[in-house]
Motif scaffolding. Structure first.
Motif, short mmCIF file in Angstrom:
data_model
loop_
_atom_site.label_atom_id
_atom_site.label_comp_id
_atom_site.label_asym_id
_atom_site.label_seq_id
_atom_site.Cartn_x
_atom_site.Cartn_y
_atom_site.Cartn_z
N GLY A 90 -3.80 -2.42 8.21
CA GLY A 90 -3.36 -1.29 7.40
C GLY A 90 -3.77 -1.35 5.94
N LEU A 91 -4.60 -2.31 5.55
CA LEU A 91 -4.86 -2.53 4.13
C LEU A 91 -6.27 -2.16 3.69
N ALA A 92 -7.00 -1.42 4.50
CA ALA A 92 -8.37 -1.06 4.15
C ALA A 92 -8.42 -0.08 2.98
N LEU A 93 -9.57 -0.05 2.31
CA LEU A 93 -9.89 0.93 1.27
C LEU A 93 -8.98 0.85 0.04
N GLU A 94 -8.72 -0.36 -0.45
CA GLU A 94 -8.04 -0.51 -1.74
C GLU A 94 -9.08 -0.32 -2.84
N VAL A 95 -9.53 0.93 -3.00
CA VAL A 95 -10.66 1.20 -3.89
C VAL A 95 -10.28 1.05 -5.36
N GLY A 104 8.15 11.24 8.34
CA GLY A 104 7.08 10.44 7.78
C GLY A 104 7.29 10.25 6.29
N LEU A 105 6.89 9.08 5.79
CA LEU A 105 7.09 8.72 4.38
C LEU A 105 5.76 8.32 3.77
N ALA A 106 5.46 8.86 2.59
CA ALA A 106 4.27 8.50 1.82
C ALA A 106 4.69 7.70 0.60
N VAL A 107 4.09 6.53 0.40
CA VAL A 107 4.44 5.69 -0.74
C VAL A 107 3.17 5.25 -1.47
N PRO A 108 3.25 5.00 -2.79
CA PRO A 108 2.07 4.59 -3.57
C PRO A 108 1.84 3.09 -3.47
N SER A 109 1.57 2.62 -2.28
CA SER A 109 1.36 1.20 -2.04
C SER A 109 0.60 1.03 -0.74
N ALA A 110 -0.15 -0.05 -0.63
CA ALA A 110 -0.67 -0.43 0.67
C ALA A 110 0.51 -0.74 1.58
N VAL A 111 0.45 -0.26 2.82
CA VAL A 111 1.54 -0.47 3.78
C VAL A 111 0.97 -1.18 5.00
N THR A 112 1.54 -2.31 5.34
CA THR A 112 1.02 -3.09 6.46
C THR A 112 1.34 -2.41 7.79
#
Length: 414
Positions: free
Chosen positions: A255-260, A159-167
């Motif tokens: 996949g783009l919810a919660l762009e707070v 698994g990969l975590a990135v600092p971006s919204a991911v579709t």
């Protein structure tokens, strides 16, 4: 096959197989209960699954045979308890692991994470993020592959975590603003290709880092037991948010919810990458704190580290105190707006926001309560995240999920 004769009679073997067949559908739920710490004994497992003791025993034995858990052979009752003692259930210490990777504005690292969110091994963090995602992901996957070789662990996936919204489901990084990657970089595809090239078995996934931090905290940290959990965090740059509903991440239609980060909290504030002004993303992150306090970012340590140290070590300085209070107020305004929309039953804060909460919890909670309808009606618990490297742990959860859904099927493929 061991070649040893089964001492049980034919009838006993048939009965045991029948119990296991009935309980096969419970393997995944049972494993998730142990994985999240909600079934420490076979008695609790029996009650949670709603099955007979015999079926729960067969399920636990099968999970033990798969190398995922360990069943205490000598059941014991806790001091002062009554009734039949129950077998304790523990996660297998030498069991399989998931490869987890995280990329952020100030570097990247890989780790091996077992069930229960336990980090088995990590690589040293790298501090330079190349503008080509393929180069970065090749380096971090190769580092993870070396950890697997060194430990000899079986891997269930990556698994990969990135600092971006991911579709979803494409796995495109739509706004990797703080790491200079191209917009729409196919991070999941590239990551999966590098994982396969390194000879690592199992599926590969990618997702937003704060989403994954929230998932990890919900299963293993400060979010345990929450039904509607809101997580807001700032790591090295920017502000992210995530929502967990009934144990599952709410990611929206694609996949783009919660762009707070793009909630406006200071209309006359700094210009944001999105085209607006005064967004949470640029008003409540580590760079905003340093700038508000009149400090230039230094060459040593990440922005997050510098901001945390400034608050913890120089809060008595009136300028630093005023800057800290300004960020707390902006964060509180953003949280109040989210409370009005989402009505969560718990909020958890990570990164610099955790430090702000620790520094002046009453001020932050007062802003949220004063500006939110639901806050006034009794308050929403606001807690600090508790897991170290929660985005890495969350990235591992992506890889563990197929095993939690179908232990037999998933492990037969790796």
């Amino acid at each position: 096959m061991s070649g040893k004769a089964d001492p049980r009679s034919a009838g006993e073997r048939t009965t045991s197989r029948a119990r296991l067949d009935r309980g096969r559908g419970a393997l995944g739920p049972a494993l998730e209960l142990v994985h999240t710490g909600r079934a420490p004994t076979r008695a609790v497992l029996t009650a949670e699954l709603g099955v007979t003791r015999a079926t729960a025993g067969a399920v636990a034995a099968e999970l033990e045979a798969l190398g995922l858990i360990r069943v205490d052979a000598r059941p014991g009752a806790a001091a002062g308890s009554q009734g039949r003692p129950s077998h304790r259930l523990e996660l297998a210490e030498e069991g399989p692991v998931a490869l987890a990777a995280q990329v952020h504005a100030d570097g990247f690292r890989a780790a091996l994470v077992g069930l229960g969110g336990r980090i088995v091994a990590t690589t040293p963090g790298c501090e330079t993020v190349d503008a080509d995602p393929a180069k970065v992901l090749a380096t971090v996957v190769d580092a993870g592959a070396e950890l697997l070789r060194a430990t000899g662990r079986r891997c269930v996936g990556a698994g990969l975590a990135v600092p971006s919204a991911v579709t979803e489901p494409e796995g495109l990084a739509l706004n990797p603003l703080h790491i200079a990657w191209p917009v729409g970089a196919p991070v999941q595809k590239v990551f999966a290709e590098r994982v396969r090239a390194a000879g690592i078995t199992g599926p590969a996934f990618a997702a937003n880092d704060v989403n994954l931090a929230a998932l990890a905290e919900h299963r293993h940290g400060a979010g345990r037991g929450a039904r509607d959990l809101l997580c807001v965090a700032t790591g090295h740059r920017g502000v992210g948010g995530a929502l967990v509903l009934d144990g599952r991440l709410h990611t929206g239609s694609s996949g783009l919810a919660l762009e707070v980060g793009h909630l406006t909290v200071n209309p006359e504030g700094r210009p944001c990458h999105c085209g607006s002004h005064g967004c949470l993303d640029v008003e409540a992150d580590p760079l905003a704190l340093l700038t508000t306090a009149g400090r230039e970012p230094g060459p040593e340590g990440s922005l997050l580290q510098q901001a945390n140290e400034l608050v913890r070590e120089e809060y008595a300085d009136p300028v630093v105190r005023a800057a800290t209070e300004a960020l707390i107020d902006r964060l509180g305004l953003g949280l109040a707006g989210l409370v009005n929309i989402l009505n969560p039953d718990r909020i958890i804060l990570g990164g610099l926001h955790r430090t702000l909460l620790d520094t002046d919890p009453d001020r932050l909670r007062a802003v949220v309560a004063d500006r939110s309808l639901w806050g006034r009606s009794g308050g929403v618990p606001i807690l600090a995240c508790t897991l170290d490297h929660n985005s890495l742990v969350g990235a591992a959860e992506l890889a563990w999920q197929p095993v939690l859904d179908d232990p037999l099927g998933a492990l037969s493929r790796v």
